[in-house]
Design a protein around this motif. Structure first.
Motif, PDB file in Angstrom:
ATOM      1  N   GLU A 167     107.504   6.265 -33.563  1.00 19.87           N
ATOM      2  CA  GLU A 167     107.884   4.912 -33.136  1.00 19.87           C
ATOM      3  C   GLU A 167     106.748   4.276 -32.338  1.00 19.87           C
ATOM      4  OE1 GLU A 167     110.431   1.835 -33.265  1.00 19.87           O
ATOM      5  OE2 GLU A 167     111.409   3.772 -33.589  1.00 19.87           O
ATOM      6  N   ASP A 213     115.414   9.567 -33.454  1.00 21.83           N
ATOM      7  CA  ASP A 213     114.031   9.147 -33.294  1.00 21.83           C
ATOM      8  C   ASP A 213     113.386   8.933 -34.658  1.00 21.83           C
ATOM      9  OD1 ASP A 213     114.362  11.920 -33.687  1.00 21.83           O
ATOM     10  OD2 ASP A 213     112.276  12.277 -33.122  1.00 21.83           O
ATOM     11  N   LEU A 214     112.408   8.051 -34.708  1.00 26.77           N
ATOM     12  CA  LEU A 214     111.711   7.729 -35.948  1.00 26.77           C
ATOM     13  C   LEU A 214     110.660   8.790 -36.235  1.00 26.77           C
ATOM     14  CD1 LEU A 214     111.945   5.314 -37.913  1.00 26.77           C
ATOM     15  CD2 LEU A 214     109.948   4.344 -36.790  1.00 26.77           C
TER      16      LEU A 214
END
Length: 661
Positions: free
Chosen positions: A43, A372-373
């Protein structure tokens, strides 16, 4: 053109350009992946890329810088006493015209003339007080009277322009009927807002109001909430403008306000409007102020517009900062950005937003189990392919190495054999057709009337066998690897080797093992996103132990051991499983490490050490280790690590392939 009709062509305004080329994610993915491998979260890496931009693409940082420059320029160019200055000029002109008229009028009584002259000469220094004092003056000059009436008209139009943008120009040649219509609009508006505050209004009330006064609202609001939003933003900006003035300017303006249109009624209506709007939109900034330092005077309406522009620029700065959790570029108001910085800035922001959305929709980034990315497997494969291509051409090799055993697909031996279920080797067409003809004749048929192939006719071209390899890549993740700038090259190396084996040596098995204070088998996506580990300890003993276990799980494969390190072993596993660290290395640590390496020798592993750095102790240790097991030591520059590892791997798979490529 047909039948006299003409066609007009212009810029497409119906949404995204349908003829625009698709967004190229290659550069963005490469930059993001580099940051991820350097230790950023996915991210954060994407945010960093959008902030700095890419080739031919303006980033958020530059747009934010232009927003701040626009803000500074606005404050440095202007000051807020434009209306007071205009009133002073009109007042001076009116007094001068009146004194000229008094001097020319020979019929006037001398006592009356002297009294008027004294009244004009002793006007207060305060513009507001002078305007108020002359409100009952009987002007002898028609030109002076007109100038004074212009003051009242200017104040009225400026007061309205503060709350309704464009009103100053709209009322420039207004008649008494026009002013009466404005007064009626204000009364109706305040009544509507009062009703809305009580919760008694309906959409019909709003529609009726717009039917009567809609021409006063070019924003064309569709409901009362939109109307309130527009008016409250302007009204709050007017209050901030007053707060930005000096106390003297503010007092002057307040004292003159009752002269607007020659009646205090307008200010009563506007004060009521401000109170209504502040009650309905208390979250607007009603008390802020700015420091204007320029020399271009702004009137009340233009000054209020400037305060609105400043608020808009502040909102854009916050949107471009993407500082809130969950922020995306869809939050950026493209229309406002274009209004403040121009079409180019709006186009840049739109391109960044499209890029961000394309990254999210492409499958290259995905949400992990914790939300989460992360880089997706597709992204890691794509990155590995790029890195592998960067390391050098592999000349279209298919990944086979020679052994002299007939069977699996490889180099042709010149022999043939009958096809069996599961075989994938190429047919020997000549032998197959000959078999079909022989069988057809033996069955009493003439081959010239037709030939049918049968399974038993098929013969294959015999090839050499292909040996499969079990490859263990051990990468040092101790403190020194991160501190000396070797972290990223190490990851690139692992990713390129993973890509090579998974695409060109699919029969091989690869185990990635990182070793610091402890060693761990890691998947490629874990290693790719692993943050630098600032822990002391180089536990090569544990790494070799895991590699040995991996080799034993694949007893039919050729073991290949590749070790990347920049330091001597300073840790080893004790009997109870705890890691023992000591610097300089203890003899026990070296002994257990050598003992584990001997086990790989008994498994006939091909061993290569890649030494990073110029540590003499490490050089001596690795040379001794390589001699012990018949392996080798390669000392590449850190930038050439990937090429060195790939070259040595290919050489282990084919001794005729050069170690460096």
């Amino acid at each position: 053109m047909r039948h006299g009709k003409s066609a007009r062509y212009g810029r497409y305004t119906g949404g995204p350009d349908p003829l625009a080329p698709p967004i190229d994610l290659t550069e963005a993915l490469h930059e993001i992946s580099e940051d991820v491998m350097a230790g950023y979260s996915t991210e954060q890496a994407m945010r960093e890329y959008l902030q700095r931009g890419g080739p031919g693409m303006t980033g958020l940082d530059e747009l934010a810088g232009r927003v701040q420059k626009q803000r500074r320029d606005l404050l440095s160019r202007h000051r807020l006493d434009g209306t007071l200055e205009q009133v002073r000029e009109l007042l001076d002109d009116a007094v001068l015209e009146e004194r000229k008229q008094l001097a020319r009028d020979i019929c006037m009584d001398d006592t009356d003339r002297d009294f008027r002259e004294m009244q004009l000469m002793n006007l207060p220094d305060s513009t507001a007080a002078a305007v108020t004092e002359l409100s009952g003056y009987d002007w002898q000059s028609s030109g002076a009277r007109e100038k004074y009436e212009q003051i009242k008209d200017l104040l009225g139009r400026e007061m309205l322009d503060q709350r309704f943008a464009g009103m100053k120009q709209a009322l420039e040649s207004a008649t008494d009927e026009d002013r009466a219509a404005i007064s009626q609009m204000l009364n109706d508006l305040n009544d509507l807002l009062d009703k809305h505050a009580r919760g008694d209004d309906t959409q019909q009330d709003f529609d009726d109001f717009m039917a009567r006064h809609g021409d006063q609202f070019p924003e064309n609001p569709q409901n009362i909430e939109e109307l309130i939003d527009t008016l409250a933003q302007r009204s709050a900006a007017a209050q901030r403008m007053l707060a930005s003035m000096t106390p003297e300017q503010r007092q002057e303006l307040t004292e003159m306000s009752n002269q607007a249109f020659g009646s205090p009624e307008l200010m009563d209506q506007l004060s009521r409007l401000d109170a209504n709007l502040q009650g309905l939109r208390p979250d607007e900034d009603w008390t802020g102020s700015e420091q204007f330092e320029g020399d271009q005077g702004l009137g009340l309406g233009d000054g209020t517009g400037a305060l609105q522009d400043l608020a808009e620029l502040d909102a854009l700065a916050e949107q471009l900062s993407q500082s809130h959790a969950g922020s995306t570029l869809s939050d950026v108001d493209i229309e406002k950005l274009g209004r403040q910085l121009g079409d180019d800035a709006a186009a840049s922001a739109r391109a960044l937003a499209e890029l961000e959305q394309a990254l999210r929709d492409s499958g290259l980034l995905r949400r992990g189990s914790t939300g989460d990315l992360r880089l997706s497997p597709q992204a890691i494969r794509r990155l590995g392919k790029t890195l592998l291509k960067d390391l050098g051409r592999l000349s279209g090799r298919q990944g086979q190495r020679d052994t002299r055993h007939a069977g699996a697909a490889g180099e042709l031996t010149g022999g043939t054999r009958a096809w069996q279920f599961g075989d994938v080797e190429p047919w020997n067409v000549t032998r197959t057709i000959t078999n079909a003809i022989t069988r057809t004749v033996s069955e009493g048929h003439d081959p010239r009337s037709g030939l049918r192939l049968s399974v038993e006719d098929v013969e294959l071209q015999e090839t050499e066998a292909r040996t499969q390899a079990a490859v263990a890549l051990l990468v040092d993740t101790s403190f020194s690897m991160a501190a000396e700038g070797r972290w990223l090259p190490m990851k690139r190396t692992a990713l390129a080797l993973h890509q090579l084996i998974s695409t060109r040596f699919r029969g091989d098995e690869l185990q990635l093992i990182n070793f610091g204070r402890y060693a761990n088998p890691v998947h490629i996506d874990e290693l790719t996103t692993m943050a630098p580990m600032y822990e002391q300890g180089t536990n090569l003993h544990h790494g070799l132990l895991l590699a040995t276990r991996f080799f034993r799980k694949h007893p039919s494969m050729q073991p290949v051991l590749l070790v990347v390190t920049d330091g001597e072993p300073t840790a080893h596993l004790m009997a109870h499983g705890e890691s023992w660290f000591s610097y300089p290395p203890m003899p026990e640590t070296l002994h257990t490490t050598v003992a584990e390496l001997d086990r790989t020798r008994r498994l006939k592993a091909e061993v290569t050490f890649f030494r990073l750095g110029d540590d003499p102790g490490l050089e001596q240790f690795l040379d001794a280790m390589a001699n012990r097991v018949g392996g080798k030591v390669v000392s590449p520059d850190v930038a050439d690590l990937g090429a060195a590892v790939i070259g040595e791997f290919l050489h282990s798979r084919d001794p005729h392939f050069p170690s460096s490529f």
